[in-house]
Design a protein around this motif. Structure first.
Motif, PDB file in Angstrom:
ATOM      1  N   THR A  59       0.806  -1.221   0.000  1.00 45.27           N
ATOM      2  CA  THR A  59       0.000   0.000   0.000  1.00 45.27           C
ATOM      3  C   THR A  59       0.838   1.270   0.000  1.00 45.27           C
ATOM      4  O   THR A  59       0.306   2.356  -0.224  1.00 45.27           O
ATOM      5  CB  THR A  59      -0.935   0.023   1.219  1.00 45.27           C
ATOM      6  OG1 THR A  59      -0.149  -0.071   2.420  1.00 45.27           O
ATOM      7  CG2 THR A  59      -1.913  -1.140   1.162  1.00 45.27           C
ATOM      8  N   GLY A  60       2.141   1.151   0.264  1.00 46.91           N
ATOM      9  CA  GLY A  60       2.984   2.330   0.269  1.00 46.91           C
ATOM     10  C   GLY A  60       4.364   2.012   0.807  1.00 46.91           C
ATOM     11  O   GLY A  60       4.627   0.901   1.295  1.00 46.91           O
ATOM     12  N   VAL A  61       5.265   2.984   0.715  1.00 48.99           N
ATOM     13  CA  VAL A  61       6.632   2.811   1.195  1.00 48.99           C
ATOM     14  C   VAL A  61       6.631   2.648   2.715  1.00 48.99           C
ATOM     15  O   VAL A  61       5.931   3.375   3.429  1.00 48.99           O
ATOM     16  CB  VAL A  61       7.500   4.009   0.770  1.00 48.99           C
ATOM     17  CG1 VAL A  61       8.899   3.916   1.369  1.00 48.99           C
ATOM     18  CG2 VAL A  61       7.584   4.099  -0.746  1.00 48.99           C
ATOM     19  N   ASP A  62       7.410   1.677   3.185  1.00 56.06           N
ATOM     20  CA  ASP A  62       7.564   1.389   4.614  1.00 56.06           C
ATOM     21  C   ASP A  62       6.268   0.930   5.279  1.00 56.06           C
ATOM     22  O   ASP A  62       6.160   0.919   6.507  1.00 56.06           O
ATOM     23  CB  ASP A  62       8.121   2.600   5.371  1.00 56.06           C
ATOM     24  CG  ASP A  62       9.553   2.926   4.978  1.00 56.06           C
ATOM     25  OD1 ASP A  62      10.281   1.995   4.621  1.00 56.06           O
ATOM     26  OD2 ASP A  62       9.922   4.109   5.005  1.00 56.06           O
ATOM     27  N   ALA A  63       5.277   0.545   4.473  1.00 53.49           N
ATOM     28  CA  ALA A  63       4.034   0.002   5.009  1.00 53.49           C
ATOM     29  C   ALA A  63       4.065  -1.522   4.848  1.00 53.49           C
ATOM     30  O   ALA A  63       4.561  -2.037   3.843  1.00 53.49           O
ATOM     31  CB  ALA A  63       2.825   0.577   4.277  1.00 53.49           C
ATOM     32  N   PRO A  64       3.551  -2.272   5.817  1.00 53.92           N
ATOM     33  CA  PRO A  64       3.546  -3.734   5.701  1.00 53.92           C
ATOM     34  C   PRO A  64       2.600  -4.195   4.596  1.00 53.92           C
ATOM     35  O   PRO A  64       1.647  -3.491   4.239  1.00 53.92           O
ATOM     36  CB  PRO A  64       3.062  -4.196   7.072  1.00 53.92           C
ATOM     37  CG  PRO A  64       2.260  -3.044   7.594  1.00 53.92           C
ATOM     38  CD  PRO A  64       2.918  -1.806   7.069  1.00 53.92           C
ATOM     39  N   LEU A  65       2.868  -5.377   4.065  1.00 51.72           N
ATOM     40  CA  LEU A  65       1.950  -5.960   3.094  1.00 51.72           C
ATOM     41  C   LEU A  65       0.589  -6.193   3.749  1.00 51.72           C
ATOM     42  O   LEU A  65       0.505  -6.580   4.909  1.00 51.72           O
ATOM     43  CB  LEU A  65       2.483  -7.290   2.575  1.00 51.72           C
ATOM     44  CG  LEU A  65       3.653  -7.282   1.598  1.00 51.72           C
ATOM     45  CD1 LEU A  65       4.002  -8.706   1.205  1.00 51.72           C
ATOM     46  CD2 LEU A  65       3.341  -6.454   0.366  1.00 51.72           C
ATOM     47  N   ARG A  96      10.771  -0.562   0.376  1.00 57.67           N
ATOM     48  CA  ARG A  96      11.704   0.411   0.951  1.00 57.67           C
ATOM     49  C   ARG A  96      11.741   1.733   0.178  1.00 57.67           C
ATOM     50  O   ARG A  96      12.468   2.656   0.553  1.00 57.67           O
ATOM     51  CB  ARG A  96      13.113  -0.191   0.997  1.00 57.67           C
ATOM     52  CG  ARG A  96      13.281  -1.274   2.057  1.00 57.67           C
ATOM     53  CD  ARG A  96      14.649  -1.923   1.966  1.00 57.67           C
ATOM     54  NE  ARG A  96      14.952  -2.711   3.162  1.00 57.67           N
ATOM     55  CZ  ARG A  96      16.049  -3.456   3.283  1.00 57.67           C
ATOM     56  NH1 ARG A  96      16.926  -3.538   2.277  1.00 57.67           N
ATOM     57  NH2 ARG A  96      16.274  -4.126   4.404  1.00 57.67           N
ATOM     58  N   GLY A  97      10.991   1.804  -0.928  1.00 58.83           N
ATOM     59  CA  GLY A  97      10.930   3.047  -1.674  1.00 58.83           C
ATOM     60  C   GLY A  97      12.047   3.256  -2.669  1.00 58.83           C
ATOM     61  O   GLY A  97      12.317   4.391  -3.075  1.00 58.83           O
ATOM     62  N   HIS A  98      12.700   2.169  -3.104  1.00 57.69           N
ATOM     63  CA  HIS A  98      13.807   2.295  -4.049  1.00 57.69           C
ATOM     64  C   HIS A  98      13.343   2.543  -5.481  1.00 57.69           C
ATOM     65  O   HIS A  98      14.160   2.799  -6.358  1.00 57.69           O
ATOM     66  CB  HIS A  98      14.692   1.045  -4.004  1.00 57.69           C
ATOM     67  CG  HIS A  98      15.429   0.886  -2.714  1.00 57.69           C
ATOM     68  ND1 HIS A  98      16.381  -0.088  -2.519  1.00 57.69           N
ATOM     69  CD2 HIS A  98      15.369   1.576  -1.542  1.00 57.69           C
ATOM     70  CE1 HIS A  98      16.860  -0.002  -1.274  1.00 57.69           C
ATOM     71  NE2 HIS A  98      16.252   1.002  -0.679  1.00 57.69           N
ATOM     72  N   ARG A 136       3.808   2.232  -8.432  1.00 59.22           N
ATOM     73  CA  ARG A 136       2.402   2.578  -8.293  1.00 59.22           C
ATOM     74  C   ARG A 136       1.826   1.865  -7.077  1.00 59.22           C
ATOM     75  O   ARG A 136       1.936   0.650  -6.950  1.00 59.22           O
ATOM     76  CB  ARG A 136       1.637   2.112  -9.544  1.00 59.22           C
ATOM     77  CG  ARG A 136       0.152   2.464  -9.547  1.00 59.22           C
ATOM     78  CD  ARG A 136      -0.651   1.428 -10.317  1.00 59.22           C
ATOM     79  NE  ARG A 136      -0.947   0.244  -9.495  1.00 59.22           N
ATOM     80  CZ  ARG A 136      -1.424  -0.897  -9.971  1.00 59.22           C
ATOM     81  NH1 ARG A 136      -1.625  -1.040 -11.254  1.00 59.22           N
ATOM     82  NH2 ARG A 136      -1.673  -1.926  -9.154  1.00 59.22           N
ATOM     83  N   PHE A 137       1.290   2.614  -6.171  1.00 54.76           N
ATOM     84  CA  PHE A 137       0.645   2.026  -4.996  1.00 54.76           C
ATOM     85  C   PHE A 137      -0.848   2.341  -5.021  1.00 54.76           C
ATOM     86  O   PHE A 137      -1.241   3.421  -5.448  1.00 54.76           O
ATOM     87  CB  PHE A 137       1.269   2.567  -3.712  1.00 54.76           C
ATOM     88  CG  PHE A 137       2.698   2.158  -3.494  1.00 54.76           C
ATOM     89  CD1 PHE A 137       3.021   0.888  -3.065  1.00 54.76           C
ATOM     90  CD2 PHE A 137       3.732   3.063  -3.728  1.00 54.76           C
ATOM     91  CE1 PHE A 137       4.349   0.515  -2.860  1.00 54.76           C
ATOM     92  CE2 PHE A 137       5.053   2.700  -3.531  1.00 54.76           C
ATOM     93  CZ  PHE A 137       5.363   1.429  -3.098  1.00 54.76           C
ATOM     94  N   PRO A 138      -1.706   1.417  -4.583  1.00 59.38           N
ATOM     95  CA  PRO A 138      -1.382   0.062  -4.140  1.00 59.38           C
ATOM     96  C   PRO A 138      -1.034  -0.837  -5.322  1.00 59.38           C
ATOM     97  O   PRO A 138      -1.517  -0.624  -6.447  1.00 59.38           O
ATOM     98  CB  PRO A 138      -2.670  -0.398  -3.459  1.00 59.38           C
ATOM     99  CG  PRO A 138      -3.749   0.363  -4.166  1.00 59.38           C
ATOM    100  CD  PRO A 138      -3.157   1.705  -4.495  1.00 59.38           C
TER     101      PRO A 138
END
Length: 336
Positions: A7-13, A46-48, A53-55
């Motif tokens: 769902t986004g950077v640094d967010a859990p699956l 990690r946002g690399h 595209r999220f989600p």
């Protein structure tokens, strides 16, 4: 269908239920058999990838069976066993695409990063970018071939591997272990560069003729003493510094190839490079024809990675362990 969603950077699956997608023009619906858990999936979280595209449903090491096709699709047929890779699709009309180098297309899209991937029971994929699985190839063990395999195999080809070549592989993990086995099957001589002497037994078991432990010796000097140096050094480690430390171990006209790298810039000693006509290159996976060749070569030589099947529910913990450096082996999500 059951799916894991980033769902986004640094967010859990997020484990959730999604509607099964329906194929449109040029698309195929694949019932996923297996999906490898790759470090690129961790890099997504990690946002690399600033273009992500999220989600999005991660996963780009996909094997499965075609269950439906969209308008205009005549191949693959329903019931076909296929694999899907890092490259989701490309523009189809630039010079790179028409010459069969779709992986270099400036408009390429990446599976599991900008288009939903294989952390789900079904995946909607482009018909022209899935690859038939050779008969008899175990679809669970073959899943990592869709990324680690094609990167290693195509990297060796791009680096000019040939029978009798002296090829050094840095790191014997996912990409490295396959690169060693591919190189040996191609008739090359192989050395492995690792951090600890503990890796020597594994390297020799994979077919390497020598092992260099960087904790005990300078890797460049050790490789230079190997009949004049390596013709090709393939860096499979996630470290640019590890690659740079071996550059002096190249034979004249040799190539340092980056299949793995870190955040550090690569600093090159220009005079030795000029005097010895050394080359530095990189390989970002491959195009559809490269995956066909990878799978065909793997099937012909019986080259498959050792994998640890996990469930979809175990994927978040597996990624956490990878991030913490406590993961062991190559995990593959296997769907019943």
């Amino acid at each position: 269908m059951r799916a894991a969603v980033a769902t986004g950077v640094d967010a859990p699956l997020t484990l959730t239920d999604l509607d099964v997608p329906q194929p449109g023009t040029g698309e195929v619906l694949v019932k996923v058999t297996a999906c490898g858990v790759c470090y690129s999936d961790l890099n997504l979280l990690r946002g690399h990838y600033p273009f992500a595209r999220f989600p999005v449903v991660p996963g780009h090491e996909i094997t499965g069976v075609v269950t439906a096709v969209g308008e205009g699709v005549t191949f693959p047929e329903v019931g076909s066993a296929v694999g899907a890779q890092f490259l989701y699709d490309s523009c189809g009309h630039c010079d790179y695409c028409v010459r069969g180098d779709q992986i270099l297309c400036p408009r390429k899209r990446i599976t599991g990063v900008v288009a939903d991937g294989g952390y789900a029971e079904y995946a909607l994929l482009k018909a022209g970018y899935v690859t038939p699985l050779p008969p008899g190839l175990d679809p669970v063990a073959a899943a990592p071939l869709m990324c680690a395999g094609i990167t290693a195999f195509n990297g060796l080809r791009q680096g000019g591997a040939r029978p009798g070549s002296r090829i050094a592989v840095i790191g014997a993990g996912g990409i490295g272990a396959l690169a060693i086995r591919y190189a040996v099957a191609m008739g090359a001589r192989v050395a492995v560069v690792g951090r600890s002497p503990r890796g020597e037994e594994q390297a020799k078991a994979l077919g390497a003729e020598r092992y260099v432990a960087t904790s005990e010796t300078d890797p460049a000097e050790a490789l230079k003493a190997w009949d004049g140096g390596a013709d090709l050094i393939l860096n499979a480690a996630p470290s640019t510094d590890a690659a740079a430390a071996t550059l002096g171990g190249l034979a004249p006209d040799g190539t340092l190839l980056l299949c793995g790298y870190g955040a550090q810039p690569l600093v090159l000693p220009t005079q030795p490079m000029v005097l010895n006509r050394l080359h530095v290159a990189a390989n970002p996976s491959g195009s559809p024809h490269d995956l066909r060749d990878t799978l065909g070569f793997s099937a012909a030589h019986g080259i498959l990675p050792d994998v640890m099947p996990i469930t979809l529910d175990e994927a978040p913990a597996t990624l956490d362990a990878m991030g913490a450096g406590t993961a062991h082996g190559r995990s593959v999500i296997a769907f019943a």
